[in-house]
Design a protein around this motif. Structure first.
Motif, short mmCIF file in Angstrom:
data_model
loop_
_atom_site.label_atom_id
_atom_site.label_comp_id
_atom_site.label_asym_id
_atom_site.label_seq_id
_atom_site.Cartn_x
_atom_site.Cartn_y
_atom_site.Cartn_z
N LEU A 1 27.90 65.02 -4.15
CA LEU A 1 28.41 65.69 -2.94
C LEU A 1 28.19 67.19 -3.00
CD1 LEU A 1 29.96 65.02 -0.32
CD2 LEU A 1 32.08 65.48 -1.56
N GLN A 2 28.29 67.77 -4.21
CA GLN A 2 28.08 69.20 -4.35
C GLN A 2 26.64 69.60 -4.12
OE1 GLN A 2 29.57 70.10 -8.26
NE2 GLN A 2 31.73 69.69 -7.72
N GLN A 3 25.72 68.67 -4.29
CA GLN A 3 24.29 68.97 -4.12
C GLN A 3 23.83 68.81 -2.67
OE1 GLN A 3 22.30 66.38 -6.85
NE2 GLN A 3 23.35 67.19 -8.65
N ILE A 4 24.72 68.38 -1.79
CA ILE A 4 24.35 68.14 -0.39
C ILE A 4 24.87 69.30 0.47
CG2 ILE A 4 24.69 66.57 1.57
CD1 ILE A 4 25.02 64.31 -0.39
N ASP A 5 24.05 69.70 1.43
CA ASP A 5 24.43 70.76 2.36
C ASP A 5 25.40 70.19 3.39
OD1 ASP A 5 24.66 72.96 3.91
OD2 ASP A 5 22.64 72.84 4.80
N LEU A 6 26.65 70.66 3.36
CA LEU A 6 27.69 70.16 4.25
C LEU A 6 28.05 71.17 5.33
CD1 LEU A 6 30.12 68.61 1.59
CD2 LEU A 6 28.24 67.50 2.80
N SER A 7 27.19 72.16 5.53
CA SER A 7 27.54 73.23 6.47
C SER A 7 27.63 72.75 7.91
CB SER A 7 26.50 74.36 6.37
OG SER A 7 25.20 73.85 6.65
N ASN A 8 26.91 71.69 8.22
CA ASN A 8 26.94 71.19 9.61
C ASN A 8 28.07 70.19 9.84
OD1 ASN A 8 25.79 69.32 7.92
ND2 ASN A 8 24.32 68.56 9.44
N LEU A 9 28.94 69.95 8.83
CA LEU A 9 30.07 69.05 8.98
C LEU A 9 31.32 69.84 9.37
CD1 LEU A 9 28.14 67.17 7.35
CD2 LEU A 9 30.17 66.28 6.20
N THR A 10 32.19 69.23 10.11
CA THR A 10 33.46 69.87 10.44
C THR A 10 34.33 69.93 9.19
OG1 THR A 10 34.47 67.77 11.07
CG2 THR A 10 33.35 69.03 12.81
N GLU A 11 35.27 70.88 9.19
CA GLU A 11 36.11 71.07 8.01
C GLU A 11 36.95 69.84 7.69
OE1 GLU A 11 38.45 74.57 8.31
OE2 GLU A 11 36.73 75.95 8.41
N ASP A 12 37.50 69.21 8.74
CA ASP A 12 38.35 68.05 8.47
C ASP A 12 37.55 66.89 7.91
OD1 ASP A 12 37.03 67.91 10.88
OD2 ASP A 12 38.51 66.54 11.77
N HIS A 13 36.27 66.75 8.33
CA HIS A 13 35.43 65.68 7.77
C HIS A 13 35.06 65.98 6.33
CE1 HIS A 13 33.94 63.88 11.86
NE2 HIS A 13 35.24 63.81 11.70
N GLN A 14 34.75 67.25 6.03
CA GLN A 14 34.44 67.62 4.65
C GLN A 14 35.63 67.31 3.73
OE1 GLN A 14 32.79 71.53 3.91
NE2 GLN A 14 31.77 71.60 5.92
N LYS A 15 36.82 67.69 4.20
CA LYS A 15 38.01 67.48 3.37
C LYS A 15 38.27 65.97 3.18
CE LYS A 15 42.82 68.95 2.93
NZ LYS A 15 43.29 67.64 2.46
N SER A 16 38.08 65.19 4.21
CA SER A 16 38.33 63.75 4.09
C SER A 16 37.39 63.10 3.08
CB SER A 16 38.15 63.08 5.46
OG SER A 16 39.10 63.56 6.38
N ILE A 17 36.11 63.50 3.10
CA ILE A 17 35.13 62.93 2.17
C ILE A 17 35.45 63.33 0.74
CG2 ILE A 17 32.69 62.92 1.53
CD1 ILE A 17 32.02 63.24 4.49
N GLN A 18 35.76 64.62 0.53
CA GLN A 18 36.09 65.09 -0.82
C GLN A 18 37.35 64.40 -1.36
OE1 GLN A 18 36.32 69.31 -0.29
NE2 GLN A 18 34.10 69.64 -0.41
N ASP A 19 38.36 64.27 -0.51
CA ASP A 19 39.59 63.62 -0.94
C ASP A 19 39.34 62.17 -1.35
OD1 ASP A 19 40.96 65.93 -0.49
OD2 ASP A 19 41.83 65.30 1.43
N TYR A 20 38.46 61.50 -0.62
CA TYR A 20 38.21 60.09 -0.95
C TYR A 20 37.58 59.96 -2.33
CZ TYR A 20 36.33 55.38 -0.98
OH TYR A 20 36.04 54.09 -1.35
N PHE A 21 36.55 60.77 -2.61
CA PHE A 21 35.88 60.64 -3.91
C PHE A 21 36.74 61.19 -5.05
CE2 PHE A 21 31.93 60.64 -1.24
CZ PHE A 21 31.58 59.33 -1.52
N CYS A 22 37.66 62.09 -4.76
CA CYS A 22 38.53 62.61 -5.81
C CYS A 22 39.63 61.63 -6.18
CB CYS A 22 39.16 63.93 -5.35
SG CYS A 22 38.02 65.33 -5.38
N THR A 23 40.26 61.03 -5.20
CA THR A 23 41.46 60.21 -5.47
C THR A 23 41.36 58.78 -4.96
OG1 THR A 23 42.49 61.00 -3.42
CG2 THR A 23 42.93 62.26 -5.43
#
Length: 1098
Positions: A162-184
């Motif tokens: 996920l860190q190697q992918i450009d997420l600049s075109n994603l909304t903040e809430d979508h970025q947070k949801s994806i990160q939260d899923y893979f973390c927990t």
């Protein structure tokens, strides 16, 4: 996990569990298996005194497990199975005996790996874990160390990506949801999977969150599209708005599923509007309209003993047959389609055909014609059948034609031209050139080792069919498992007749985990008739016959097609018509050194000696696989293993790392079928192509005429019709089982409002022994096309012990006795005998389209006007080609009733002995057609005509080519002696009380008998009674036997000498049905024999 425990055997069958416990042969031996009736439940099987006792283990709402043991014993709950098993090692826990010896799993032989084309590789799952993390913040804390390591590694891996992918075109809430899923949440999903919940709830929550706006947009758009579809749908379209129920009601469904269905809806709308617009302007898409051109046949007609040449011109589109004296000369006369009443194909003269025509003043005329060969005669018949269908005034068809094809493509692209496959051209029973232009209604194509994409292959097949028929066929369904694929195409006019489409797949590769071997299936309803199609690729290798048999069992158990309400039944009983095709991989049992001799016999077309060693045919005859399936006679060369790009040379050797492997020429590619009893099904072709050579297999084709039913619309006021009744009497099931339990029967049918359950039976017959079913509609036009599925189930675990099928048409005339096989999960489990009586309202069946063509032997046949059987001459034998045999069900003509009852009695004796191998007895074909049209089977000389097998249609008796051969389980429906008995009161069931014994020392499976009693519990006298020799002939008290009336002109058959049972310890009347009032028998009276050693089962 308890799956590693030695006593847990997973999803083995009940019969397999009984076999394993029988081998253990120790009281207290036990094993656990998955329940066949309740998902998530288990069955505890315990051996005690040579009987198997089964106890259900059920989970409660809190997923705590408890055993359904004896009444009065406190129920105990356990969190896991090992704790439960440990507790029941103690005595006095409510079981018949405490658990002592765990029965180990049987080790399966390791399979030799073979080169396979794997699907795209998934990313590796195991990475080095970070052990320095604080465990307090880990949501996976408390799980096993190995599982924790794997889950943390997966989480870290995806976070790194996920860190190697450009997420600049994603909304903040979508970025947070994806990160939260893979973390927990990823670890929480893994924990859910480990606890038996594979739905990934947190991932589903993530996708619903991301697609929130998309979901709302679908919900907003869908009603508009559905409204548009309703406008475009024809009035008879089944279930408009059906997609609405699937999609818009539940917005929480999978987004992928909703998008897929939405795409299908849009494509369907596009196709409908295109069809409507094209039709309105006369645009044919670049192809002319599908028209069958007139075809002329050169025939010979007999006149005053002299054969004269003449010509028959068939104009299908014009609906007439023209008689001409010369090919290019003027028309002599012609008959329109409704004046051609009947075609009679003679069996003794394979190229001879009789036309029954209507002339002036409703008189009939017979015309006999001799064709050049049998194929020409068949082409003429198919054209006339097509003409009859095309110009029928019926709103819905009652017969369709189906093409079934199978081809192992050998991972190679197909050639440019594959039309010979769909035209049934090549070797074997092939189609005549005159029938080339006749399109089939449905095409079912199965492929194995298919390298193409699904859409690409569908387009190739549709293009080939368009070139042949000038019809753009509709894609109905498809299913793919790795390189195994099945597609279904249908004529455009049938699109609205097809509904309830389901598809599924089952893996049977190594460890049942790889999809290089397995099966795909499709099912659907055509009007009111359901069809099932299975394409399978089974284990390869000449020595792996047993593994192939197991593949078949696994596919039967886990392929989920058809009506989901029919839970007790596997796919062999869910459909009136089931077709099984594919590379079944059964070989010929010869030694490698016989290879050259095999090739020589193939060149000489001496197939019979090779077919005698065909593994599939042998296994089917022995009842080990594909029980009661039928296959048309094989008259083509083995379809495997050819050198590619030629059909002249077999490549029967293959060099591998372990040495030279032999693949002897074999019939690996097959088409089998199984239908309900007394339905219309005819195989018109079965063979393989000669000119498609890109693979080491040749494509195989088979075509069928199949009877179908439509939504019934009564011409009468149903509220005023008398109530119908279906009565089953004296039903006795003999089961091959060691289970110690009570049984009951369930009666299922689409003609019933709901299934009916009988009272429990305890290996003892009741004095009443009958059950009455009330059908929804009593009109014979509807009721005689229905079937009753009878399921024998146990009370301890509610699992099926066998299923059989009875056709209501068999009781069309009067009370009828039956004897049918019981099967479960592809295994023979017993036999069911009894009688059936049918009460319908007044009505007359209409003429069926498939009654147009008959098979007969006497050239003196004649037939009256359509629908009028009273004008039929008594000098003809006409026999429908239908399916009289299913699950061992058969029927006999009226003059065979007495003999048939004896056959049943002897057959029952053999079953009681535990012998279910075939035994030779007499057999004759009935003249009763599926539509109830009966023609007297007595020629002018008063002798019953000799029946000959027609090689064009295969043996009239299915697998029994010789009329002197019949297995004891293939017992007969016994019809009444004469029509004069119709005014008599129906016979009453004779009260019988019997005791069945179970040997305590016998090692083979014990047979048990259960009877179906009425809906109300009966007071059963359980005093053991030894049945007498003459029990089958006892008449009802106060009612003397009525002499049997002989048919006029029919010689009375000499009474059969009864078999002497004095040298046998078994009683012949143990499961014999009672004699009906008015039926006499030549019975040998004898003093009762002492019962066998053992105890009565009460």
């Amino acid at each position: 996990m308890f799956s590693q425990q030695p006593w847990y055997h997973g999803n083995i069958t009940r019969s397999t569990a009984e076999d394993l416990l029988s081998k253990a042969a120790k009281d207290g031996s036990f094993l656990l298996r998955d329940s066949e009736s309740i998902q998530g439940a288990y069955a505890l099987c315990v051996l005690y005194q040579n009987c198997v006792y089964t106890y259900r283990i059920l989970p409660n709402e809190e997923k705590k497990l408890s055993v359904q043991a004896s009444e009065g014993v406190p129920i105990r709950f356990f969190s896991v199975l090992p704790d439960l098993v440990e507790a029941y090692h103690k005595e006095n826990m409510g079981l018949v005996t405490h658990l002592q010896y765990a029965v180990q799993k049987e080790e399966e032989p390791e399979e030799e790996s073979e080169p396979i084309s794997l699907p795209p590789q998934l990313p590796p799952r195991n990475f080095t874990s970070n052990e320095g993390k604080d465990g307090n913040g880990d949501p996976c804390r408390g799980m096993e160390r190995g599982a924790e390591t794997t889950q943390v590694s997966i989480s870290d891996s995806y976070l790194q990506r996920l860190q190697q992918i450009d997420l600049s075109n994603l909304t903040e809430d979508h970025q947070k949801s994806i990160q939260d899923y893979f973390c927990t949440s990823l670890c929480l999903d893994a924990e859910q999977v480990q606890n038996g919940n594979p739905t990934l709830p947190h991932f589903r929550k993530l996708t619903l969150s991301i697609c929130k706006n998309l979901n709302s947009e679908i919900s907003r758009t869908l009603p508009s599209l559905e409204a548009l579809q309703k406008v475009l749908d024809q009035p008879l379209s089944p279930g408009p708005g059906r997609l609405r129920n699937q999609l818009s009601v539940d917005a929480n469904q999978s987004v992928a599923f909703r998008l897929e269905q939405l795409t299908q809806l849009i494509c369907s709308i596009e196709d409908k509007i295109k069809y409507s617009v094209f039709e309105s302007v006369g645009y044919d898409g670049g192809h002319r309209r599908s028209l069958i051109p007139p075809v002329t046949f050169e025939v010979k007609s007999e006149s005053i003993g002299i054969l004269n040449k003449m010509y028959l011109k068939v104009d299908v589109e014009g609906g007439k047959v023209i008689f001409k004296k010369s090919k290019d000369g003027p028309e002599d006369k012609y008959f329109v389609h409704n004046k051609i009443l009947q075609l009679v194909k003679l069996q003794k003269l394979k190229n001879r055909l009789v036309l029954v025509l209507e002339t002036e003043k409703e008189k009939t005329q017979r015309k006999d014609f001799v064709f050049d060969d049998t194929k020409k005669r068949e082409g003429f018949c198919q054209l006339l059948q097509q003409m009859k269908n095309k110009h029928s005034e019926k709103p819905e068809p009652d017969m369709i034609t189906i093409f079934v094809g199978t081809w192992n493509m050998g991972n190679a692209s197909p050639p440019q031209n594959i039309t010979s496959w769909f035209l049934s051209k090549g070797q074997g029973k092939t189609r005549d050139d005159t029938a080339n232009q006749i399109p089939h209604d449905i095409y079912v194509i199965g492929t194995q080792e298919d390298p193409l994409g699904e859409k690409e292959w569908v387009d190739i097949v549709r293009s080939a069919l368009r070139d042949i028929t000038n019809i753009s066929f509709k894609h109905i369904a498809s299913q793919t498992l790795w390189s195994i694929r099945i597609i279904v195409l249908a004529k455009p006019e049938h699109e609205n007749r097809i509904s309830h489409v389901f598809s599924d797949s089952v893996k049977t590769g190594i460890a049942n985990a790889l999809g290089n071997k397995g099966a795909v299936g499709v099912s659907f309803m055509f009007n009111r008739t359901s069809f099932g199609f299975v394409n399978s690729h089974l284990t390869s290798g000449s020595e792996k016959k047993l593994r192939r048999n197991q593949n078949y069992i696994n596919i039967l158990r886990f392929l989920n097609l058809g009506d989901k309400k029919q839970n007790p039944f596997d796919i062999t009983h869910r459909f009136p018509h089931l077709f099984w095709l594919g590379d079944l991989n059964y070989r010929v049992d010869f030694q490698p050194q016989d290879a050259e001799n095999i090739v020589m016999k193939i060149k000489q077309q001496q197939y019979q000696e090779l077919l005698a060693k065909d593994q599939l045919s042998t296994e089917m005859k022995e009842g080990k696989v594909f029980i009661d399936y039928e296959e048309e006679e094989i008259t083509f060369a083995p379809t495997y293993r050819f050198e590619r790009d030629t059909r002249d040379k077999y490549a029967y050797t293959k060099t591998k790392a372990t040495g030279i492997k032999y693949n002897l020429p074999s019939w690996c590619d097959r088409v089998l079928r199984k239908s309900y009893p007394m339905v219309h099904v005819v195989c018109n072709s079965y063979g393989c192509t000669n000119d498609i050579m890109t693979s080491d297999h040749s494509p195989v084709f088979a075509t069928f005429d199949v009877g179908v039913t439509s939504q019934f619309v009564s011409k009468n006021d149903l509220s005023k019709d008398p109530q119908g009744a279906i009565k089953f009497m004296n039903c006795v099931a003999v089961l091959n089982t060691k289970s110690k339990t009570k049984f009951f029967m369930e009666y299922h049918s689409s003609c019933l409002e709901k299934f009916v359950k009988s009272a429990e039976g305890e290996n003892q017959e009741s004095a009443e022994g009958s059950i009455k079913l009330t059908p929804l509609i009593a009109d014979p036009e509807y009721l005689l096309d229905q079937h009753i599925l009878i399921c024998v189930k146990s009370t301890d675990c509610d699992e099926s012990y066998g299923v059989g099928c009875v056709a209501l048409r068999s009781a069309e005339c009067s009370y009828t006795e039956f004897c049918i096989k019981l099967t479960h999960h592809g295994e023979r489990t017993g036999e069911l005998t009894g009688g059936i009586q049918l009460h319908t309202s007044k009505g007359k069946q209409s003429e069926k389209l498939y009654d147009f063509i008959k098979v007969g032997d006497d050239p003196g046949a004649s037939k009256g006007k359509t629908g009028d059987n009273t004008k039929a001459s008594t000098t003809v034998l006409t026999t429908d080609i239908n399916n009289p045999n299913y699950m061992g069900v058969g029927f006999k003509s009226n003059n065979q009733a007495e003999r048939g009852s004896r056959t049943m009695a002897y057959s029952a004796k053999d079953t009681a002995l535990g012998n279910i191998s075939p035994k030779k007895t007499g057999y004759e074909h009935s003249t009763s057609s599926p539509s109830g049209k009966t023609v007297a089977p007595v020629p002018e000389d008063g002798q019953p005509p000799e029946m000959f097998d027609n090689p064009l249609y295969g043996s009239m008796g299915g697998s029994r080519g010789n009329k002197d051969q019949l297995s004891p389980s293939d017992a007969q429906f016994a019809f009444p002696k004469t029509d004069l008995d119709a005014d008599r009161q129906p016979p009453l069931p004779v009260p019988r009380i019997r005791s069945y014994t179970c040997s305590e020392t016998k090692q083979s499976s014990t047979t048990k008998a259960i009877s179906s009693s009425g809906l109300q519990p009966q007071n059963i006298n359980k005093k053991p009674v030894v049945p007498s020799r003459s029990e089958g002939g006892i008449a009802v008290s106060g009612r003397p036997p009525v002499p049997v009336k002989a048919r006029t002109g029919q010689p009375q058959e000499p009474p059969l000498k009864p078999r002497d049972y004095r040298d046998s310890s078994e009683l012949p009347s143990k499961t014999r049905l009672p004699a009906r009032t008015g039926q006499t028998k030549d019975v040998h009276h004898e003093a009762p024999q002492p019962p066998k050693m053992g105890r009565p089962l009460k």
